[in-house]
Design an enzyme around this catalytic site. Structure first.
Site, short mmCIF file in Angstrom:
data_model
loop_
_atom_site.label_atom_id
_atom_site.label_comp_id
_atom_site.label_asym_id
_atom_site.label_seq_id
_atom_site.Cartn_x
_atom_site.Cartn_y
_atom_site.Cartn_z
N GLN A 13 -4.49 -5.31 6.66
CA GLN A 13 -5.50 -6.16 6.02
C GLN A 13 -5.51 -7.58 6.56
OE1 GLN A 13 -7.82 -5.16 4.04
NE2 GLN A 13 -7.07 -3.10 3.60
N ASP A 49 3.05 -4.95 8.04
CA ASP A 49 1.84 -4.13 7.92
C ASP A 49 0.65 -5.08 8.00
OD1 ASP A 49 -0.40 -2.82 6.98
OD2 ASP A 49 0.58 -1.92 5.23
N CYS A 55 -4.92 2.77 -3.50
CA CYS A 55 -3.65 3.24 -2.89
C CYS A 55 -2.56 2.19 -3.02
CB CYS A 55 -3.85 3.62 -1.43
SG CYS A 55 -4.98 4.98 -1.22
N HIS A 82 0.88 -1.18 0.00
CA HIS A 82 0.00 0.00 0.00
C HIS A 82 0.91 1.23 0.00
CE1 HIS A 82 -2.72 2.99 1.88
NE2 HIS A 82 -3.73 2.20 1.55
N LYS A 95 -10.28 -0.92 10.47
CA LYS A 95 -10.42 -2.10 9.60
C LYS A 95 -10.72 -3.34 10.42
CE LYS A 95 -7.26 -0.11 6.19
NZ LYS A 95 -8.09 0.28 5.05
N1 PLP Z 1 -1.62 -0.78 4.61
C1 PLP Z 1 -2.57 -1.50 3.99
C2 PLP Z 1 -2.24 -2.88 3.51
C3 PLP Z 1 -3.84 -0.97 3.82
O1 PLP Z 1 -4.78 -1.68 3.20
C4 PLP Z 1 -4.11 0.33 4.29
C5 PLP Z 1 -5.44 0.95 4.07
O2 PLP Z 1 -6.19 0.57 3.23
C6 PLP Z 1 -3.10 1.03 4.94
C7 PLP Z 1 -1.87 0.44 5.08
C8 PLP Z 1 -3.34 2.39 5.49
O3 PLP Z 1 -4.26 2.31 6.53
P1 PLP Z 1 -4.87 3.63 7.21
O4 PLP Z 1 -5.44 4.43 6.09
O5 PLP Z 1 -5.90 3.09 8.14
O6 PLP Z 1 -3.75 4.31 7.90
#
Ligand code: PLP
Length: 502
Positions: free
Chosen positions: A296, A293, A457, A216, A319
């Site tokens: 998800q 990370d 993203c 992401h 999430k």
């Molecule tokens: N990393 C992953 C794999 C994501 O799917 C997302 C958000 O969709 C993020 C990071 C960023 O998360 P946040 O917008 O809650 O900070």
């Protein structure tokens, strides 16, 4: 004095002045002055409060671990005198009935355009169960106060609620101690915190930071910023045509210059489940620190950070059926304590003078200022709710739903599934010949079906597949085969419109 001590900040005396050359009053004399003023106020009739109001007769005293355990010291809140909440271990299969879970989410009874809402945008954010909504309301009705610093009842209630949430997170991700759980705003802030605190000590010019093609933007851009600032190199582990990491290529990229490996556990664009345990083992062999990370992964599968053995793990509450604006950075305690803070301010300090400051230990060192107290409590409530089912049961249920969805989607004429790795979770990304992704997203929205159409993203991984965007239905355990059937029905109608040239 050890100037490398991350708990201590000392300024050059020449750099401090009050501008007129006067001495600053020291803090003890200010305190003395305050006490004297308080005495004067009391002598003006400060005890006019009726004694029956102050009497504690017949009033049951609340049990508040914060007040019971806390010996308010000059250094403020510390875990050395606050150990009240036991770790709540993750029940792999709490007996909750998943099939009726949908009823716990009031928003799922909404209608949109006269149709029942079908929420298939869970990778963007999840809906909240009644227990989380009511927990937030209870907090603001009965507990709201700032935490850690006061000795009154509401401060005790809110501190207890906040720290209980921390211990629920600890149990949920299998961390070794509450001191390894730092509350932040979300995954993005968590990765930015880590990239900032790690870059100073950990990264020199010529060093390498290794990510994967699946990341992401939140796990790409902060590292690009570190590389630009420090003259380091960003390396990217490639994926195969199914969207799985090519492990041999990943291993080839690891070397003694690799200082940080930052990898997603589940791809938000393709749903690929990445073998983070194996990748962490390899990264540790070359001495790199590993960040996972988990944005998800946490809502779809059991996670145990000690089994992964990653050094850091990051996720967002929203999430995970919890409110927005709250997230978590897990870090191994010894590593957290060896790192400097990122933001400075209240709550993160032990002692402040104009020429030097000492910082709290982890996690408080990384929680400057007033945090998102209520939503941390909401995150705790979401975890308690999930523990009723157990993540193992949730994972098995969703696995079947994903298989059903994949089988049905592949029947749609002209549909190409993007991301076909053997191990997937939560996401069904696709494009349909002859249709723009926004067009499909809009058509589904007309029928009350919410999916994401766009780049999610994660532009680099879509471009790897020759695309700028996909349609992405994404699942949670409150979804059903009927939700998928509703999606497929509209996709079939789309196909027939195309064939007759509408
Ligand atoms: N990393 C992953 C794999 C994501 O799917 C997302 C958000 O969709 C993020 C990071 C960023 O998360 P946040 O917008 O809650 O900070």
């Amino acid at each position: 004095m050890n100037t490398n001590d991350p708990s201590f900040l000392k300024l050059n005396p020449d750099s401090i002045t009050d501008g007129i050359g006067a001495n600053f009053p020291d803090e003890r004399s200010l305190e003395k002055l305050a006490r004297e003023m308080f005495g004067v106020l009391q002598s003006f009739g400060g005890s006019n409060i009726p004694t029956n109001v102050l009497s504690s007769q017949n009033v049951q005293k609340e049990t508040l671990p914060y007040l019971e355990d806390l010996k308010l010291t000059e250094t403020g809140f510390s875990y050395s005198n606050f150990q009240s909440f036991p770790i709540t271990n993750i029940p792999q299969s709490g007996g909750g009935n998943i099939v009726s879970a949908r009823r716990d989410f009031p928003i799922l009874t909404e209608t949109v355009n006269g149709k029942p809402l079908v929420w298939l945008d869970n990778a963007a954010t999840t809906q909240k169960p009644t227990s989380v909504i009511e927990r937030l309301s209870h907090f603001y009705l009965h507990e709201n106060s700032n935490i850690h610093r006061a000795a009154h009842t509401l401060a005790a209630r809110s501190t207890d609620a906040y720290e209980k949430a921390r211990s629920l997170v600890q149990g949920f991700i299998g961390a070794g101690s509450v001191e390894e759980i730092v509350f932040v705003r979300g995954t993005t802030e968590g990765i930015n915190l880590l990239s900032n605190i790690l870059s100073d000590k950990q990264i020199q010019a010529g060093d390498e930071i290794l990510i994967t093609h699946l990341e992401h933007h939140a796990n790409i851009v902060p590292w690009q910023m570190v590389c630009a600032k420090k003259g380091a190199k960003l390396k990217v582990a490639p994926v195969d045509d199914s969207g799985q990491i090519i492990l041999s290529e990943y291993e080839r990229l690891l070397n003694s210059k690799t200082k940080i490996v930052s990898i997603t556990q589940v791809s938000n664009a393709l749903g690929t489940v990445v073998p983070v345990e194996e990748m962490t083992r390899s990264a540790h062999k070359v001495g790199a620190l590993v960040i996972v990370d988990g944005a998800q992964s946490v809502s779809h599968m059991p996670v145990n950070v000690q089994e992964i053995d990653c050094d850091f793990f990051v996720f967002s509450g929203h999430k995970l059926f919890a409110p927005t604006g709250i997230g978590v950075v897990y870090g191994k305690k010894a590593i957290l304590d060896s790192l400097p803070p990122w933001q400075g301010g209240g709550n993160m300090i032990k002692d402040v003078n104009f020429d030097h400051t000492t910082f709290q230990e982890a996690p408080f060192r990384f929680e400057a200022g007033t945090g998102n107290i209520a939503d941390a409590v909401g995150l705790g409530a979401a975890i308690e709710y999930l523990n009723k089912f157990g993540m193992k049961q949730i994972s098995a249920f969703e696995h079947d739903l994903l298989e059903y969805g994949t089988k049905e989607l592949l029947k749609v004429p002209g549909l190409r599934l993007i991301g076909t790795a053997k191990d997937k979770a939560g996401v069904l990304s696709f494009v349909v010949n002859g249709f723009k992704t926004e067009e499909i997203g809009k058509r589904l929205a007309e029928e009350g079906i919410a999916v994401r159409a766009g780049h999610h993203c994660a532009q680099p991984i879509l471009r790897r597949f020759g695309l700028e965007s996909t349609v992405r239905p994404s699942l949670a355990f409150y979804n059903s085969c009927e939700d998928i059937d509703a999606l497929i029905r509209v996709l079939f109608q789309l196909g027939s419109r195309n064939r007759i040239g509408i």
